[in-house]
Design a protein around this motif. Structure first.
Motif, PDB file in Angstrom:
ATOM      1  N   LYS A 219       0.802  -1.231   0.000  1.00 49.71           N
ATOM      2  CA  LYS A 219       0.000   0.000   0.000  1.00 49.71           C
ATOM      3  C   LYS A 219       0.836   1.282   0.000  1.00 49.71           C
ATOM      4  O   LYS A 219       0.292   2.372  -0.196  1.00 49.71           O
ATOM      5  CB  LYS A 219      -0.918  -0.002   1.217  1.00 49.71           C
ATOM      6  CG  LYS A 219      -0.188   0.167   2.541  1.00 49.71           C
ATOM      7  CD  LYS A 219      -1.185   0.195   3.663  1.00 49.71           C
ATOM      8  CE  LYS A 219      -0.527   0.652   4.939  1.00 49.71           C
ATOM      9  NZ  LYS A 219      -1.493   0.752   6.042  1.00 49.71           N
ATOM     10  N   ILE A 220       2.144   1.168   0.213  1.00 47.24           N
ATOM     11  CA  ILE A 220       2.956   2.385   0.326  1.00 47.24           C
ATOM     12  C   ILE A 220       2.931   3.224  -0.964  1.00 47.24           C
ATOM     13  O   ILE A 220       2.685   4.437  -0.910  1.00 47.24           O
ATOM     14  CB  ILE A 220       4.409   2.055   0.772  1.00 47.24           C
ATOM     15  CG1 ILE A 220       4.378   1.338   2.139  1.00 47.24           C
ATOM     16  CG2 ILE A 220       5.278   3.307   0.845  1.00 47.24           C
ATOM     17  CD1 ILE A 220       3.749   2.154   3.292  1.00 47.24           C
ATOM     18  N   PRO A 221       3.154   2.611  -2.137  1.00 42.08           N
ATOM     19  CA  PRO A 221       3.048   3.425  -3.362  1.00 42.08           C
ATOM     20  C   PRO A 221       1.654   4.041  -3.543  1.00 42.08           C
ATOM     21  O   PRO A 221       1.524   5.150  -4.058  1.00 42.08           O
ATOM     22  CB  PRO A 221       3.350   2.426  -4.484  1.00 42.08           C
ATOM     23  CG  PRO A 221       4.177   1.371  -3.834  1.00 42.08           C
ATOM     24  CD  PRO A 221       3.647   1.250  -2.435  1.00 42.08           C
ATOM     25  N   ASP A 225       0.832   7.970  -3.949  1.00 41.01           N
ATOM     26  CA  ASP A 225       0.025   8.521  -5.044  1.00 41.01           C
ATOM     27  C   ASP A 225      -0.856   9.673  -4.566  1.00 41.01           C
ATOM     28  O   ASP A 225      -0.980  10.691  -5.235  1.00 41.01           O
ATOM     29  CB  ASP A 225      -0.925   7.441  -5.593  1.00 41.01           C
ATOM     30  CG  ASP A 225      -0.323   6.747  -6.791  1.00 41.01           C
ATOM     31  OD1 ASP A 225       0.775   7.165  -7.210  1.00 41.01           O
ATOM     32  OD2 ASP A 225      -0.957   5.798  -7.287  1.00 41.01           O
ATOM     33  N   VAL A 226      -1.470   9.487  -3.400  1.00 39.42           N
ATOM     34  CA  VAL A 226      -2.349  10.534  -2.863  1.00 39.42           C
ATOM     35  C   VAL A 226      -1.500  11.728  -2.414  1.00 39.42           C
ATOM     36  O   VAL A 226      -1.820  12.881  -2.695  1.00 39.42           O
ATOM     37  CB  VAL A 226      -3.208  10.009  -1.689  1.00 39.42           C
ATOM     38  CG1 VAL A 226      -4.155  11.091  -1.192  1.00 39.42           C
ATOM     39  CG2 VAL A 226      -3.992   8.769  -2.110  1.00 39.42           C
ATOM     40  N   SER A 231       2.015  17.284  -3.278  1.00 41.67           N
ATOM     41  CA  SER A 231       3.424  17.698  -3.290  1.00 41.67           C
ATOM     42  C   SER A 231       3.957  17.981  -4.684  1.00 41.67           C
ATOM     43  O   SER A 231       4.925  18.702  -4.842  1.00 41.67           O
ATOM     44  CB  SER A 231       4.296  16.601  -2.664  1.00 41.67           C
ATOM     45  OG  SER A 231       4.294  15.435  -3.473  1.00 41.67           O
ATOM     46  N   GLY A 232       3.326  17.429  -5.702  1.00 41.49           N
ATOM     47  CA  GLY A 232       3.977  17.411  -7.008  1.00 41.49           C
ATOM     48  C   GLY A 232       5.084  16.376  -6.956  1.00 41.49           C
ATOM     49  O   GLY A 232       5.161  15.583  -6.008  1.00 41.49           O
ATOM     50  N   GLY A 328      -8.135  12.071   2.046  1.00 39.29           N
ATOM     51  CA  GLY A 328      -8.087  10.923   1.142  1.00 39.29           C
ATOM     52  C   GLY A 328      -7.073   9.844   1.493  1.00 39.29           C
ATOM     53  O   GLY A 328      -6.832   8.929   0.710  1.00 39.29           O
ATOM     54  N   PHE A 329      -6.461   9.922   2.689  1.00 32.73           N
ATOM     55  CA  PHE A 329      -5.464   8.915   3.072  1.00 32.73           C
ATOM     56  C   PHE A 329      -6.087   7.705   3.778  1.00 32.73           C
ATOM     57  O   PHE A 329      -5.564   6.600   3.715  1.00 32.73           O
ATOM     58  CB  PHE A 329      -4.419   9.507   4.033  1.00 32.73           C
ATOM     59  CG  PHE A 329      -3.723  10.733   3.535  1.00 32.73           C
ATOM     60  CD1 PHE A 329      -3.088  10.730   2.298  1.00 32.73           C
ATOM     61  CD2 PHE A 329      -3.681  11.894   4.299  1.00 32.73           C
ATOM     62  CE1 PHE A 329      -2.425  11.860   1.836  1.00 32.73           C
ATOM     63  CE2 PHE A 329      -3.030  13.031   3.846  1.00 32.73           C
ATOM     64  CZ  PHE A 329      -2.403  13.015   2.615  1.00 32.73           C
ATOM     65  N   TYR A 330      -7.149   7.959   4.501  1.00 37.88           N
ATOM     66  CA  TYR A 330      -7.641   6.991   5.484  1.00 37.88           C
ATOM     67  C   TYR A 330      -7.860   5.566   4.956  1.00 37.88           C
ATOM     68  O   TYR A 330      -7.352   4.608   5.566  1.00 37.88           O
ATOM     69  CB  TYR A 330      -8.909   7.529   6.153  1.00 37.88           C
ATOM     70  CG  TYR A 330      -9.312   6.740   7.373  1.00 37.88           C
ATOM     71  CD1 TYR A 330      -8.574   6.831   8.549  1.00 37.88           C
ATOM     72  CD2 TYR A 330     -10.403   5.882   7.338  1.00 37.88           C
ATOM     73  CE1 TYR A 330      -8.928   6.107   9.674  1.00 37.88           C
ATOM     74  CE2 TYR A 330     -10.766   5.148   8.461  1.00 37.88           C
ATOM     75  CZ  TYR A 330     -10.022   5.267   9.624  1.00 37.88           C
ATOM     76  OH  TYR A 330     -10.365   4.539  10.728  1.00 37.88           O
ATOM     77  N   PRO A 331      -8.580   5.395   3.837  1.00 35.54           N
ATOM     78  CA  PRO A 331      -8.844   4.014   3.376  1.00 35.54           C
ATOM     79  C   PRO A 331      -7.546   3.248   3.099  1.00 35.54           C
ATOM     80  O   PRO A 331      -7.521   2.022   3.229  1.00 35.54           O
ATOM     81  CB  PRO A 331      -9.631   4.205   2.073  1.00 35.54           C
ATOM     82  CG  PRO A 331     -10.086   5.623   2.065  1.00 35.54           C
ATOM     83  CD  PRO A 331      -9.160   6.397   2.946  1.00 35.54           C
TER      84      PRO A 331
END
Ligand code: ATP
Ligand code: MG
Length: 383
Positions: A219-221, A225-226, A231-232, A328-331
């Motif tokens: 799940k790290i990548p 992505d989010v 950050s760009g 948008g990180f939680y899931p």
């Protein structure tokens, strides 16, 4: 119903106290960041006016797509899709009509960019009040909706749906920060707040998985992505922890958490020097778990030169969870993942002194691990 149609999205920036050269640099950086977030197709349609930017998009689909991207760019205070008219009162009134059709109650909010324009705000409002029979709406002082009219030198912009932007400073305006990113709930939220104040992240993740390939399908990548939407482009260090784990096995389990922290902070400190980053960011809070005491924070970061930022220090866990959901990180954060620090101990040491920690760290030869671990890191640049 009339096809929705816009002449563009107007973008306003905040932190107006920035003056002189700073302000110029700030706006150029923001422009670059917006272009890179939008990608080439839409980035080419960004235009800079004196104190705002305009994105030339027209259809509803384009507007929705671009608004979604803009909502994550720091340094934007608000944006709004607008329609353009000539800067004559008659043209403005006619264009205003195109926003409404059902007798809505509307507050008129005019603004002149230049005092040299031949009429003033009061005259604009008066033209609406006196021309009500021609209007699709009812102009009222306390109207439910607001129609903003920005009168510029050569044309006017009319908009009604102002959207609050992400605020803060453009990413990069405050230099670089090494961001210690775990797979958990806290550190992505901490990263968000650091980026919001203009820090460009270099993400550092310590992993316990068997291989880099396994890590890449974890799940790290996904989490990155989010984060990258805010950050760009960013550099990412993936650092294996198995050598640390072997060394830590010789010690009482109650020390594992503080030893791990010491190890990752020393490693991050080195990376900060390599990358010329002034700051290190962690998702630590105070008292959230029994090991996050002021004493332990002191001992684990004692003597480290890079400045520590812990943006979540004043947050309750539920507040962090709320932010994580909103951003948008939680899931992703709650998906299972093999933690680098197994937290075997149910009773981690809660108040260790810097001296005691250093002694345990040194007697296991951990001082050498940061350098060796960095030499085994995979470093990526995510565009
Ligand atoms: P998080 O939810 O961010 O994992 P946590 O509540 O689990 O935090 P700790 O395990 O004490 O708390 O970790 C505190 C901080 O240390 C994290 O927020 C992160 O900044 C850093 N950290 C922990 N584990 C790792 C890791 N594997 N890689 C990089 N940084 C880490
Ligand atoms: Mg964690």
């Amino acid at each position: 119903m009339q096809e929705p149609y816009y002449d563009g999205i107007v973008i306003h920036f905040g932190e107006l106290w920035l003056k002189g050269k700073n302000r110029k640099d700030f706006i150029s950086l923001l422009e670059r960041n917006i272009k890179s977030a939008l990608g080439q197709e839409f980035g080419e349609r960004l235009e800079r006016l004196r104190d705002r930017m305009v994105l030339n998009v027209h259809s509803e689909d384009e507007v929705i797509h671009c608004e979604r991207v803009l909502s994550k760019v720091f340094g934007i205070s608000w944006y709004a899709p607008f329609r353009k008219s000539d800067s004559s009162i008659e043209a403005i009134v006619e264009k205003a009509n195109s926003f409404f059709q059902g007798g809505e109650s509307v507050r008129i909010e005019p603004h002149r960019a230049l005092k040299s324009i031949g009429f003033d705000s009061k005259e604009i409002v008066a033209a609406f009040i006196h021309g009500t029979e021609k209007l699709n709406f009812v102009p009222e002082k306390d109207g439910k909706e607001t129609l903003y009219i920005d009168v510029l030198e050569n044309f006017s912009m009319l908009h009604k749906d102002r959207v609050k932007g992400a605020g803060g400073l453009p990413v990069g305006a405050s230099g670089k920060a090494v961001v210690l990113l775990s797979g958990g709930i806290d550190s992505p939220v901490a990263a968000y707040y650091a980026m919001k104040r203009g820090l460009k992240p270099i993400f550092v993740h310590f992993y316990a998985l068997q291989s880099y390939e396994e890590l890449k399908s974890s799940k790290i990548p996904e989490l990155l992505d989010v984060l990258l939407k805010y950050s760009g482009n960013a550099k990412v260090y993936y650092i294996p922890v198995h050598m640390f784990q072997i060394a830590a096995m010789k010690e009482d389990q109650k020390y594992e958490v503080v030893l791990f922290k010491r190890f990752i902070f020393e490693t991050a400190d080195r990376i900060a020097k390599i990358e010329k980053a002034k700051v290190m960011v962690t998702g630590e809070s105070l008292g959230q778990v029994s090991s996050q005491t002021a004493e332990n924070l002191k001992a684990t970061s004692n003597g480290i030169e890079t400045l520590f930022f812990r943006p979540l220090v004043g947050f309750d866990k539920q507040e962090i969870i709320d932010a994580s959901m909103r951003l948008g990180f939680y899931p992703i954060s709650i998906k299972p993942y093999k933690d680098a620090c197994s937290l075997r101990s149910r009773n981690p040491v809660t108040r260790i002194s810097p001296k005691a920690l250093e002694a345990i760290y040194d007697r296991n030869g951990m001082g050498e691990l940061p350098e060796i671990s960095i030499s085994k890191a995979r470093v990526e640049f995510v565009p």
